[in-house]
Scaffold this active site. Sequence first.
Site, PDB file in Angstrom:
ATOM      1  N   GLY A  13      52.065  74.524 -26.835  1.00 33.21           N
ATOM      2  CA  GLY A  13      51.789  74.017 -28.181  1.00 33.21           C
ATOM      3  C   GLY A  13      53.072  74.005 -29.002  1.00 33.21           C
ATOM      4  N   LYS A  34      48.014  76.124 -18.949  1.00 35.56           N
ATOM      5  CA  LYS A  34      46.911  76.385 -18.018  1.00 35.56           C
ATOM      6  C   LYS A  34      46.130  75.127 -17.674  1.00 35.56           C
ATOM      7  CE  LYS A  34      43.583  78.517 -21.237  1.00 35.56           C
ATOM      8  NZ  LYS A  34      42.801  79.732 -21.416  1.00 35.56           N
ATOM      9  N   THR A  42      47.350  72.848 -31.019  1.00 34.88           N
ATOM     10  CA  THR A  42      48.278  72.052 -31.829  1.00 34.88           C
ATOM     11  C   THR A  42      47.833  70.593 -31.883  1.00 34.88           C
ATOM     12  OG1 THR A  42      50.105  73.515 -31.263  1.00 34.88           O
ATOM     13  CG2 THR A  42      50.686  71.288 -31.991  1.00 34.88           C
ATOM     14  N   TYR A  44      45.072  69.310 -31.839  1.00 36.29           N
ATOM     15  CA  TYR A  44      43.849  69.061 -32.610  1.00 36.29           C
ATOM     16  C   TYR A  44      44.067  69.185 -34.118  1.00 36.29           C
ATOM     17  CZ  TYR A  44      41.050  69.180 -28.342  1.00 36.29           C
ATOM     18  OH  TYR A  44      40.525  68.899 -27.108  1.00 36.29           O
ATOM     19  N   GLN A  46      44.625  68.695 -37.817  1.00 37.10           N
ATOM     20  CA  GLN A  46      44.362  67.463 -38.569  1.00 37.10           C
ATOM     21  C   GLN A  46      45.148  67.417 -39.860  1.00 37.10           C
ATOM     22  OE1 GLN A  46      40.194  66.898 -39.318  1.00 37.10           O
ATOM     23  NE2 GLN A  46      39.693  66.589 -37.154  1.00 37.10           N
ATOM     24  N   GLY A  47      44.877  68.415 -40.745  1.00 37.19           N
ATOM     25  CA  GLY A  47      45.339  68.351 -42.135  1.00 37.19           C
ATOM     26  C   GLY A  47      46.834  68.184 -42.270  1.00 37.19           C
ATOM     27  N   GLY A  48      47.620  69.033 -41.599  1.00 34.48           N
ATOM     28  CA  GLY A  48      49.059  68.877 -41.680  1.00 34.48           C
ATOM     29  C   GLY A  48      49.816  70.180 -41.633  1.00 34.48           C
ATOM     30  N   GLU A 113      45.524  71.218 -50.124  1.00 29.88           N
ATOM     31  CA  GLU A 113      44.344  71.822 -49.502  1.00 29.88           C
ATOM     32  C   GLU A 113      43.962  73.103 -50.234  1.00 29.88           C
ATOM     33  OE1 GLU A 113      45.666  72.152 -45.426  1.00 29.88           O
ATOM     34  OE2 GLU A 113      45.139  70.086 -44.983  1.00 29.88           O
ATOM     35  N   HIS A 241      36.407  78.058 -40.369  1.00 31.11           N
ATOM     36  CA  HIS A 241      36.642  76.854 -41.179  1.00 31.11           C
ATOM     37  C   HIS A 241      35.311  76.445 -41.788  1.00 31.11           C
ATOM     38  CE1 HIS A 241      37.959  72.960 -42.521  1.00 31.11           C
ATOM     39  NE2 HIS A 241      39.194  73.235 -42.138  1.00 31.11           N
ATOM     40  N   ARG A 288      39.442  79.172 -47.959  1.00 25.77           N
ATOM     41  CA  ARG A 288      38.325  78.913 -47.048  1.00 25.77           C
ATOM     42  C   ARG A 288      37.417  80.101 -46.775  1.00 25.77           C
ATOM     43  NH1 ARG A 288      42.035  76.765 -42.084  1.00 25.77           N
ATOM     44  NH2 ARG A 288      42.317  74.977 -43.409  1.00 25.77           N
ATOM     45  N   HIS A 349      37.722  79.301 -36.302  1.00 25.78           N
ATOM     46  CA  HIS A 349      38.807  78.321 -36.371  1.00 25.78           C
ATOM     47  C   HIS A 349      40.172  78.914 -36.040  1.00 25.78           C
ATOM     48  CE1 HIS A 349      40.851  74.744 -37.756  1.00 25.78           C
ATOM     49  NE2 HIS A 349      41.523  75.422 -38.688  1.00 25.78           N
ATOM     50  N   ARG A 384      44.474  83.246 -43.866  1.00 30.23           N
ATOM     51  CA  ARG A 384      45.552  82.248 -43.801  1.00 30.23           C
ATOM     52  C   ARG A 384      45.321  81.108 -44.789  1.00 30.23           C
ATOM     53  NH1 ARG A 384      46.285  77.238 -40.541  1.00 30.23           N
ATOM     54  NH2 ARG A 384      44.075  77.532 -40.117  1.00 30.23           N
TER      55      ARG A 384
HETATM   56  P1  FAD Z   1      48.429  76.119 -28.952  1.00 34.67           P
HETATM   57  O1  FAD Z   1      48.849  74.863 -29.565  1.00 34.67           O
HETATM   58  O2  FAD Z   1      46.994  76.436 -28.954  1.00 34.67           O
HETATM   59  O3  FAD Z   1      48.918  76.138 -27.428  1.00 34.67           O
HETATM   60  C1  FAD Z   1      48.466  77.141 -26.550  1.00 34.67           C
HETATM   61  C2  FAD Z   1      49.066  76.882 -25.188  1.00 34.67           C
HETATM   62  O4  FAD Z   1      48.934  78.057 -24.394  1.00 34.67           O
HETATM   63  C3  FAD Z   1      48.399  75.766 -24.383  1.00 34.67           C
HETATM   64  O5  FAD Z   1      49.408  75.030 -23.759  1.00 34.67           O
HETATM   65  C4  FAD Z   1      47.609  76.509 -23.305  1.00 34.67           C
HETATM   66  O6  FAD Z   1      47.486  75.809 -22.096  1.00 34.67           O
HETATM   67  C5  FAD Z   1      48.522  77.704 -23.104  1.00 34.67           C
HETATM   68  N1  FAD Z   1      47.855  78.857 -22.515  1.00 34.67           N
HETATM   69  C6  FAD Z   1      46.906  79.654 -23.074  1.00 34.67           C
HETATM   70  N2  FAD Z   1      46.576  80.624 -22.206  1.00 34.67           N
HETATM   71  C7  FAD Z   1      47.323  80.442 -21.096  1.00 34.67           C
HETATM   72  C8  FAD Z   1      47.425  81.104 -19.857  1.00 34.67           C
HETATM   73  N3  FAD Z   1      46.685  82.168 -19.554  1.00 34.67           N
HETATM   74  N4  FAD Z   1      48.300  80.629 -18.936  1.00 34.67           N
HETATM   75  C9  FAD Z   1      49.038  79.534 -19.200  1.00 34.67           C
HETATM   76  N5  FAD Z   1      48.989  78.856 -20.354  1.00 34.67           N
HETATM   77  C10 FAD Z   1      48.140  79.320 -21.286  1.00 34.67           C
HETATM   78  N6  FAD Z   1      47.053  74.506 -38.461  1.00 34.67           N
HETATM   79  C11 FAD Z   1      47.812  73.958 -39.436  1.00 34.67           C
HETATM   80  O7  FAD Z   1      48.822  74.546 -39.840  1.00 34.67           O
HETATM   81  N7  FAD Z   1      47.484  72.745 -39.960  1.00 34.67           N
HETATM   82  C12 FAD Z   1      46.394  72.054 -39.556  1.00 34.67           C
HETATM   83  O8  FAD Z   1      46.140  70.956 -40.036  1.00 34.67           O
HETATM   84  C13 FAD Z   1      45.564  72.624 -38.559  1.00 34.67           C
HETATM   85  N8  FAD Z   1      44.450  71.977 -38.146  1.00 34.67           N
HETATM   86  C14 FAD Z   1      43.735  72.497 -37.112  1.00 34.67           C
HETATM   87  C15 FAD Z   1      42.643  71.778 -36.617  1.00 34.67           C
HETATM   88  C16 FAD Z   1      41.947  72.244 -35.523  1.00 34.67           C
HETATM   89  C17 FAD Z   1      40.764  71.477 -35.002  1.00 34.67           C
HETATM   90  C18 FAD Z   1      42.350  73.446 -34.904  1.00 34.67           C
HETATM   91  C19 FAD Z   1      41.616  73.950 -33.690  1.00 34.67           C
HETATM   92  C20 FAD Z   1      43.418  74.171 -35.388  1.00 34.67           C
HETATM   93  C21 FAD Z   1      44.118  73.709 -36.503  1.00 34.67           C
HETATM   94  N9  FAD Z   1      45.207  74.402 -37.021  1.00 34.67           N
HETATM   95  C22 FAD Z   1      45.954  73.855 -38.012  1.00 34.67           C
HETATM   96  C23 FAD Z   1      45.685  75.622 -36.373  1.00 34.67           C
HETATM   97  C24 FAD Z   1      46.873  75.257 -35.474  1.00 34.67           C
HETATM   98  O9  FAD Z   1      46.625  74.019 -34.867  1.00 34.67           O
HETATM   99  C25 FAD Z   1      47.109  76.282 -34.397  1.00 34.67           C
HETATM  100  O10 FAD Z   1      47.108  77.565 -34.946  1.00 34.67           O
HETATM  101  C26 FAD Z   1      48.467  76.050 -33.746  1.00 34.67           C
HETATM  102  O11 FAD Z   1      48.563  74.726 -33.321  1.00 34.67           O
HETATM  103  C27 FAD Z   1      48.650  76.986 -32.579  1.00 34.67           C
HETATM  104  O12 FAD Z   1      49.811  76.612 -31.890  1.00 34.67           O
HETATM  105  P2  FAD Z   1      50.322  77.494 -30.713  1.00 34.67           P
HETATM  106  O13 FAD Z   1      51.598  76.892 -30.250  1.00 34.67           O
HETATM  107  O14 FAD Z   1      50.313  78.902 -31.088  1.00 34.67           O
HETATM  108  O15 FAD Z   1      49.200  77.365 -29.557  1.00 34.67           O
HETATM  109  C1  SIN Z   2      42.278  71.331 -41.748  1.00 35.47           C
HETATM  110  O1  SIN Z   2      42.790  70.233 -41.586  1.00 35.47           O
HETATM  111  O2  SIN Z   2      41.363  71.569 -42.528  1.00 35.47           O
HETATM  112  C2  SIN Z   2      42.797  72.449 -40.965  1.00 35.47           C
HETATM  113  C3  SIN Z   2      43.984  72.955 -41.619  1.00 35.47           C
HETATM  114  C4  SIN Z   2      44.311  74.293 -41.092  1.00 35.47           C
HETATM  115  O3  SIN Z   2      43.559  74.880 -40.313  1.00 35.47           O
HETATM  116  O4  SIN Z   2      45.354  74.784 -41.503  1.00 35.47           O
END
Ligand code: FAD
Ligand code: SIN
Length: 523
Positions: A13, A34, A42, A44, A46-48, A113, A241, A288, A349, A384
Amino acid sequence: MRHEFDFLVIGSGIAGLSFALKVADHGKVAVISKTEVKETNTAYAQGGISSVTYAPDNFEKHIKDTLIAGDGECRPKTVRKVISEAPDQIQQLLNWGTQFDKKEDGHYDLHREGGHSEYRILHHKDNTGAEIQRSLIEQIHQHPDITVLEHHFAVEILTQHHLGKVTEPWMRDLKCYGAYVLNKQSGNVETILAKTTMMATGGIGSVYHTTTNPLIATGDGIAMVFRAKGIIENMEFVQFHPTSLYNPVERPSFLITEAMRGYGGILRTQDGNEFMHKYDERGCLAPRDIVARAIDNELKNTGDEFVYLDVTHKDAEETREHFPNIYNKCLSLGIDITTDKIPVVPAAHYLCGGIKVDLNGESSINHLYAAGECSCTGLHGANRLASNSLTEGIVYADAAAKDAIEKVKHISINTRIPDWDIEGTTSPEELVLITQTNKEVEQIMSYYVGIVRSNIRLNRAYDRLEVLYRETEQLFRKSIVSQRICELRNKINVGYLIIKMARKRKESRGLHYNVDYPGKLEL
Ligand code: FAD
Ligand code: SIN
């Protein structure tokens, strides 16, 4: 099979990929995912992504909003660091090719937001995360020193535990030497030795039945570090959420971005009444935790299964233009959001807690970093602020990269780590046990450890989960390793940590609300 790398990155991500890009000029990097590299939380988002961009906004205002949301539990140094370094890291994303929407005058089109006092959310339509993920993947594939291993599942991190008995002095000076990783294509557990390891495994939403998170979000990194005796904190602060699309047959639940309330969306009960002003003077734009609890309360009072988010009073063309992803998704289910109200419910969420890290992103285990949602930097505290998570991920990936680049020069690969031992294991015959236990975990967490908690519910959840823990550990010891059994085990570990920390907190604060202790303790 054994591999050696300077930097092992578990997760693809925003945190994992941006860390990989920053360290790649300083050694050989492996990024493991995985499933496919593009399947992340990441993607998914939406907002930014939040960052101070133009006056009248400034760092102090963003810091204040973050601290207010965090309800006394933020680490002030972290908050200042993330917010003041955000603009540089946003520039880095732009340099890597990420595109954020601009207005006709050339200025960025900033959204607002819940809990933000200013317009400061950079976005790409209503699918910002997919755009960030796209640009990072493009960069990763261009770098000759980054090896991407898809369908590789990290099972355990390697520490002194794998060299024999861990004695007291080792416990205080644990080191990470890489990870055991299941190659899902060959079915073998491979040994990936690394000088430094970055844990960037994302969230835990799948521990709950109703969640916005993709199914990969099973808290693997947190569980691995917990089992390795690393420090985990703030697990009781699970963010729900307020507005996921009500569609009981769909998992994960589709998110209706908070930006829709920033745009003027109004929450209404099914009989059409606006209710948020009863709960908070900021109405629909309250943080939220307040909105999610208010919806939960309205649903309990009315017996309804959902409330509505209403944007039908807004200009239809503008709604379609700003929220094409949501417009099309709802239309596919027969809901035209320009004329119909959107049925919504709260859903698990985001996790504010996780692997404790210092200001360099290093965990309590040496040579092991953590960034993104699996880490606990102290930015979010007890709650958060919307869109602060992508910002945190990229700022801490940068801090960790700087530290790891320096340290890696003085670390050597530990070749004494033995290969994975499969002796005495067989394929589990009753896979249904795993499926059933998974459902039980999700139900226990949803019914007893949700938005509103109580002592009796937490105790019941603890007792039920303990039984599942014992059964699953027994099954794990006898089974050939599979992703399914590992994920189940991880979900149980994460559930246990959430319940344990929730039971310990004798107050209600931020996202943690216990009816038996409705007030806050003095800090
Ligand atoms: P992730 O992007 O979740 O990546 C995790 C990675 O770890 C993946 O590649 C997965 O395959 C890997 N992984 C996990 N376990 C293992 C394992 N055992 N072995 C190998 N690989 C593994 N945040 C905001 O700031 N703004 C937003 O607008 C926002 N909107 C959101 C909307 C939705 C629907 C969701 C679900 C979340 C949203 N968030 C938002 C939160 C934000 O998207 C996440 O907190 C952030 O993207 C997490 O990034 P990350 O790099 O930590 O992990
Ligand atoms: C959203 O777009 O409402 C999600 C934003 C976030 O989780 O930070």
